[in-house]
Structure formats: C-alpha cells, structure tokens
Design an enzyme around this catalytic site. Structure first.
Site, PDB file in Angstrom:
ATOM      1  N   TYR A 147       0.801  -1.230   0.000  1.00  0.00           N
ATOM      2  CA  TYR A 147       0.000   0.000   0.000  1.00  0.00           C
ATOM      3  C   TYR A 147       0.834   1.280   0.000  1.00  0.00           C
ATOM      4  O   TYR A 147       0.274   2.364  -0.031  1.00  0.00           O
ATOM      5  CB  TYR A 147      -0.935   0.007   1.220  1.00  0.00           C
ATOM      6  CG  TYR A 147      -2.223  -0.749   0.985  1.00  0.00           C
ATOM      7  CD1 TYR A 147      -2.221  -2.128   0.862  1.00  0.00           C
ATOM      8  CD2 TYR A 147      -3.438  -0.084   0.875  1.00  0.00           C
ATOM      9  CE1 TYR A 147      -3.395  -2.828   0.649  1.00  0.00           C
ATOM     10  CE2 TYR A 147      -4.616  -0.773   0.659  1.00  0.00           C
ATOM     11  CZ  TYR A 147      -4.592  -2.146   0.549  1.00  0.00           C
ATOM     12  OH  TYR A 147      -5.766  -2.823   0.338  1.00  0.00           O
ATOM     13  N   LYS A 198       2.927 -15.165   3.271  1.00  0.00           N
ATOM     14  CA  LYS A 198       3.108 -15.986   2.074  1.00  0.00           C
ATOM     15  C   LYS A 198       4.607 -16.179   1.873  1.00  0.00           C
ATOM     16  O   LYS A 198       5.155 -15.929   0.796  1.00  0.00           O
ATOM     17  CB  LYS A 198       2.427 -15.299   0.876  1.00  0.00           C
ATOM     18  CG  LYS A 198       2.353 -16.129  -0.391  1.00  0.00           C
ATOM     19  CD  LYS A 198       1.469 -17.359  -0.275  1.00  0.00           C
ATOM     20  CE  LYS A 198       1.618 -18.219  -1.534  1.00  0.00           C
ATOM     21  NZ  LYS A 198       1.005 -19.550  -1.381  1.00  0.00           N
ATOM     22  N   ASP A 231      -3.129 -18.412   1.723  1.00  0.00           N
ATOM     23  CA  ASP A 231      -4.090 -19.185   0.922  1.00  0.00           C
ATOM     24  C   ASP A 231      -4.743 -20.263   1.801  1.00  0.00           C
ATOM     25  O   ASP A 231      -5.969 -20.440   1.795  1.00  0.00           O
ATOM     26  CB  ASP A 231      -3.432 -19.784  -0.327  1.00  0.00           C
ATOM     27  CG  ASP A 231      -2.096 -20.470  -0.052  1.00  0.00           C
ATOM     28  OD1 ASP A 231      -1.563 -20.326   1.077  1.00  0.00           O
ATOM     29  OD2 ASP A 231      -1.587 -21.158  -0.957  1.00  0.00           O
ATOM     30  N   ASP A 255      -6.536  -6.869   4.202  1.00  0.00           N
ATOM     31  CA  ASP A 255      -7.654  -6.283   3.446  1.00  0.00           C
ATOM     32  C   ASP A 255      -8.554  -7.399   2.923  1.00  0.00           C
ATOM     33  O   ASP A 255      -9.778  -7.353   3.073  1.00  0.00           O
ATOM     34  CB  ASP A 255      -7.087  -5.461   2.279  1.00  0.00           C
ATOM     35  CG  ASP A 255      -8.184  -4.865   1.423  1.00  0.00           C
ATOM     36  OD1 ASP A 255      -9.138  -4.314   1.998  1.00  0.00           O
ATOM     37  OD2 ASP A 255      -8.097  -4.968   0.186  1.00  0.00           O
ATOM     38  N   ASP A 259     -12.655  -8.931   4.452  1.00  0.00           N
ATOM     39  CA  ASP A 259     -13.924  -9.087   3.720  1.00  0.00           C
ATOM     40  C   ASP A 259     -14.446 -10.516   3.840  1.00  0.00           C
ATOM     41  O   ASP A 259     -15.651 -10.741   4.012  1.00  0.00           O
ATOM     42  CB  ASP A 259     -13.754  -8.739   2.229  1.00  0.00           C
ATOM     43  CG  ASP A 259     -13.815  -7.234   1.972  1.00  0.00           C
ATOM     44  OD1 ASP A 259     -13.456  -6.460   2.881  1.00  0.00           O
ATOM     45  OD2 ASP A 259     -14.215  -6.836   0.859  1.00  0.00           O
TER      46      ASP A 259
END
Ligand code: IPM
Ligand code: MN
Length: 371
Positions: A147, A198, A231, A255, A259
């Site tokens: 970001y 990751k 994942d 982020d 959701d």
C-alpha cells in the site's frame, strides 16, 4: 465507584466526523444519531464536528485532504469517525487514497483492527455454526506492504510496458503489529494467535515476517501461536473458523481476509474497524465501501458504522457507552429490527432510530451496576 470513570464522565470528547461519499453519508448520519443518543443517556459531553472531505469537494475545489488536516486532527480532536470513500466520478480513487490512505499513513495508524463476530447463527452462510464458532479479530498491518505507493510505470501504454509495485516490509513495522496482536491476546486472555503470510513465495519480505514472529512469540509463551500461509488461512477460515481468536497479517492480506471474515459473520453491513495508533489519535470506520448505487436510497445497513462508533467509544475510555451500543445492536439483530440485507423491514434511518430509542429507553448501565 471507579474514580477514573467518574473523571471520564466529566470529560468532553471531540470527534471529527468525515461522512465521505455514497452510503458513507447515509450510515454516518445514523452513527452520529446513535452517538448522540448514548451520550445523552449517559450524561456525556460529545462534540461532533463534520468535515465535507470527499468526492464532491474534490470535484468542486480540487481539494482531497486539506494540507493542515493531519495536524488539526491530532491537536483538536480525540478520535475520527469515517463513513466511506469512493465515487464513480473519480475513477482514479485519488481523493479516497489521499483521505483514507493518507490519514492511515500520516497519522501512523499502524493497527487496523477488524473484529469478526457472529451475532446470530442465521446470519452466517456456513452450515451449523453458532456465535461460539465465529468470534475472532484480524489485526491488519496498516502502513506498509503493497500500500505504500512505491513503484512506477515504464513505457506506459506500449506493448513493452512495465508496471512495478513495491512491497515494503520494515522490521519496525512488522514487529510493532505482531507485538500489538500478542499484547491484545494477552490483555484479553485469548489463548490462540495465528500469523499469516506468504513466505513460501515472497522469500524476502515475508521471510522478515517469519523471523520477527519467531522472535516475538518467545515472549508470549502462554499464548499458543500458529502460522498459516494466507491461501491456506482463507480455506481454514471457512472450514473451521472456531480455531481462530487473533489473526495478524500484512496490509494486503488483511484487506482481503477482513472481507472474507465479514461475510462469515453476516456480510459487510455488520463489519466495523479501527485504524489505531496506540499513542495518538485513531480513526474508526466500517469495513465496507461507499456502494454508490445504494447511496441516498435509505437502503444501506448502518450497523457497521454504528459498531465502528462503539469501537471508538471503547477506545475513548467510555466502555459502558460502547457496551450499551453493542447491546442495542445485538437486540436489533435478534428482534430483526434491521435493514433488508439482514432480513429486517427497516430503512437506514429507521434502523438508526430503533437503536437510538432502544438506548434512550435502556439507559447506560455502569460497569459496577450492570446485572
Ligand atoms: C478497506 C478498503 C481500502 C483498503 C480501499 C478503499 C483503499 O478496501 O479499508 O479495506 O484497501 O484498505
Ligand atoms: Mn477492503
């Protein structure tokens, strides 16, 4: 009676309110309605000062985040409440980036706290899951990662175009968010924490996350800490959400999974967040965006914004008021006095009215006297 609490009772709090764009305006009106109601019921002094920063102002005057905003907010306010930013007339999202991401960076709001809490089993799309199974908090790093806006485009618009977006991870930045998550777990007596990255593919940036996590977890031996690659974490959140209490991850992954978490607990209409700098001013907002197509139609669910306001009250030290708002939200969900997305018959304004009346009627129980 707790002397601190009495002292707080006489304190006046000043809140900067930025409704923003789209349904941000609709839901913020209800959040401020509920804030006034709870402040009234508790005899608190709460001053709400509104700022018109958003797409309209940007299109009219070219101003997104005014130059003095950061300093003014820090010096003159106790907290910030934001609705949502984003407008189809500004496809670049320039004003949203300046205002929301700008405040996150400039005020160094390095913690993005996003609780995921199922309020009623009928609201989750998962089968046979209850309130006990879906109750965790995501701590999203909020000032670094993908970001930061470092990168560039070379040979733009040609067949040879190159676009580079840098993923910035600093030791200080990674350590402070991981430590914050562990501290939160310790203070709230939560026994499990999961760090997600990751590092199997991002062998520099997330190698740093691995090493910092290994060092910090040593200091919290009472907390059972684990790791999932992002994942696999996404899969586990759906398969067995009950395993999670505290999750800590980087900006971009946070982020995305916030959701996912929001949907597990009934959708974006219910998900609040706090952008926190533990040593300075903090900003509270719903996780959802500005949903332009629902704007001004009295359709948007105000509960995410209202719960963000409750998180803000808690942060201000007004935990009884926060609890009163949360109790009202729970009651409205259980009694189906909500907007259509949660199966209720109400519009945005009526949902806010219901909560404001409920709080006015119930009053605010002081911690010592609550039954
Ligand atoms: C959020 C939003 C923002 C983000 C957008 C509007 C830039 O999706 O707060 O989750 O990605 O952080
Ligand atoms: Mn998001």
């Amino acid at each position: 009676m707790d002397p601190l609490r009495r002292q707080h009772a006489q304190e006046r709090k000043r809140i900067a309110v930025i409704p923003g764009d789209g349904i941000g305006v609709d839901v913020t009106a209800e959040a401020t309605k509920v804030l006034r109601s709870v402040a009234g019921a508790a005899g608190r002094k709460l001053e709400l000062v509104e700022f018109d920063w958003g797409a309209d102002r940007y299109l009219r005057e070219g101003v997104s985040l005014p130059a003095d905003a950061e300093q003014m907010l820090r010096e003159e306010f106790d907290a910030i409440l934001v609705g949502a930013l984003g407008d189809p007339r500004v496809p670049s999202m320039k004003h949203a980036a300046d205002i929301l991401l700008g405040l996150r960076f400039k005020l160094d709001l390095f913690v993005n706290a996003r609780p995921v809490e199922l309020l009623d089993p009928r609201l989750t799309p998962l089968r046979d899951r209850t309130e006990r199974d879906i109750h965790f908090i995501v701590f999203r790093e909020n000032t670094e990662g993908l970001y930061v806006g470092i990168g560039g485009i070379f040979k733009k618009g040609t067949a040879d175009e190159i676009a580079v977006q840098e993923d910035v991870n600093t030791r200080k930045g990674v350590e402070r968010i991981i430590r914050y998550a562990f501290e939160y777990a310790r203070q709230h007596k939560l026994g499990r924490l999961c760090m997600s990255d990751k590092s199997n593919a991002l062998n520099y940036g997330h190698d740093l996350w691995q090493r910092v996590f290994a060092a910090v977890r040593e200091e919290y031996p009472e907390i059972e800490s684990s790791h999932w690659y992002i994942d696999a974490l996404s899969m586990q959140m759906v398969k067995d959400p009950a395993q999670f209490q505290v999750i800590v991850t980087c900006n971009m992954f946070g982020d995305i999974i916030s959701d996912l978490g929001a949907q597990l607990a009934g959708g974006m209409g219910l998900a609040p967040s706090g952008n926190i700098n533990p040593e300075s001013i903090s900003l509270f907002e719903p996780v959802h965006g500005s949903a332009p197509k629902y704007a001004g139609k009295n359709l948007a669910n105000p509960l995410a914004a209202i719960q963000a306001a409750a998180m803000m009250l808690d942060y201000l030290g007004w935990s009884d008021e926060a609890a009163a708002v949360q109790a009202a939200v729970r009651a409205s969900v259980h009694e189906r006095q909500t907007t259509h997305d949660l199966g209720g018959p109400l519009g945005t304004r009526e949902a806010g009215d219901w909560l404001a009346h409920y709080i006015a009627k119930q009053g605010v129980a002081r911690a010592g006297t609550r039954t």
